[in-house]
Motif scaffolding. Structure first.
Motif: not given
Length: 338
Positions: A22, A73, A84
């Protein structure tokens, strides 16, 4: 996993490629109606990695952006900024059609087991739905559902019952079985035990730990209970007002917290030793967390921080190692010495 093996949040660390990466992840929601309405910055430039087979704990107060991060996510929400990356592929803005094959590998366990299960469907239908969507036959899906019921500690003969016929702990086992149906590699667990009794919490935590070992799963474990996080996680990321303020191996974060906010959270965790509980230092924060629609300038924690100085009021700290060679990173101008 040892401290040396544990991945840090930075983009240039050595070692194998993480399963989940991330970078600068942000989520801004539109404000309400009216001229005075301001957009809400729920998540602000969050960085972290999750290695294969690792558990990363994401902790913080209610409203700090933990659940929003988890939902981005798994792409229940589309990020407004950042990326992501899953297994080397950027999934931040894939279409629903492009995401469908990836749904097999990334699943989510929700906080309230009963509200996340359709009360009008049987357990057989709830668990087998992901398999049917991915193209399994009804016969294969039912057989796999029976296997999953046994795997999570439920009686297969109860496969045709409805969610209201199960206790909270049993319902959460159903939610875990549903998440496991497609043999995922990453599970985002959004406060999976917070709605359960303490004795049942231990059962679910032990179940998730066993499943991780048997199935080589990676977890992003979102929680506000630091005692649970200490039990299940390899590394811990502490969030405050949409930003990560400290991240590192749990041994370092728990034994020598460097950020004042982390220290205050840990000081509120009850100790099993009565003498230690009475004599230890308690850190009481002043006021309430600022609104994410109107965050303070500089370090967002400075209005509540007992160590705040003028620099904290004007300049936002970057997430960096507090000392050379440190396996963790802290967003604080004046971190605590180890």
């Amino acid at each position: 996993m040892t401290q040396d093996d544990a991945p840090g949040p930075g983009p240039s660390r050595p070692g194998p490629e993480p399963l989940l990466s991330v970078r600068d992840l942000s989520m801004t929601f539109p404000g309400g109606r009216g001229r005075s309405a301001r957009p809400v910055r729920a998540v602000d430039r969050v960085d972290f990695d999750v290695a294969r087979g690792e558990t990363l704990g994401l902790v913080g107060e209610s409203g700090c952006g933990k659940s929003t991060t988890g939902r981005m996510i798994v792409r229940l929400l589309e990020p407004t900024g950042g990326s992501v990356t899953y297994d080397g592929r950027d999934i931040s803005h894939l279409s629903q059609r492009e995401l469908r094959p990836l749904r097999r590998e990334i699943q989510m366990v929700f906080q309230d087991p009963h509200s996340s299960l359709n009360p009008r469907q049987t357990v057989a239908r709830i668990i087998s739905d992901p398999l049917l969507v991915q193209g399994s036959t009804a016969t294969d899906a039912r057989r796999r559902t029976t296997e999953l019921m046994e795997l999570v500690g439920l009686i297969p003969e109860h496969i045709d019952r409805y969610p209201h016929e199960f206790s909270g702990g049993q319902a959460q086992r159903i939610g875990i079985a549903r998440a496991l149906a497609t043999s995922p590699r990453l599970i985002v667990a959004d406060e999976p035990v917070s709605a359960l009794d303490v004795s049942v919490q231990a059962q679910i935590v032990n179940l998730m730990d066993r499943l991780q070992r048997e199935l080589s799963l990676a977890y992003l474990f979102i929680a506000h209970d630091l005692s649970v996080v200490k039990r299940v996680c390899d590394r811990v990321a502490v969030m405050y007002l949409g930003r990560i303020v400290e991240i590192g191996p749990k041994e370092r974060v728990y034994t020598a917290p460097a950020h004042p906010y982390t220290r205050s959270l840990l000081s509120a965790v009850p100790l099993p030793d009565p003498v230690g509980e009475r004599t230890r230092e308690r850190i009481t924060l002043l006021g309430d967390p600022p609104s994410p629609a109107s965050p303070p300038p500089g370090c967002t924690f400075h209005p509540r921080c007992p160590k705040a100085q003028q620099l904290c009021r004007t300049e936002a700290p970057e997430l960096r190692a507090p000392a050379p060679g440190e396996a963790r990173q802290v967003a604080c101008h004046f971190p605590e010495a180890a």
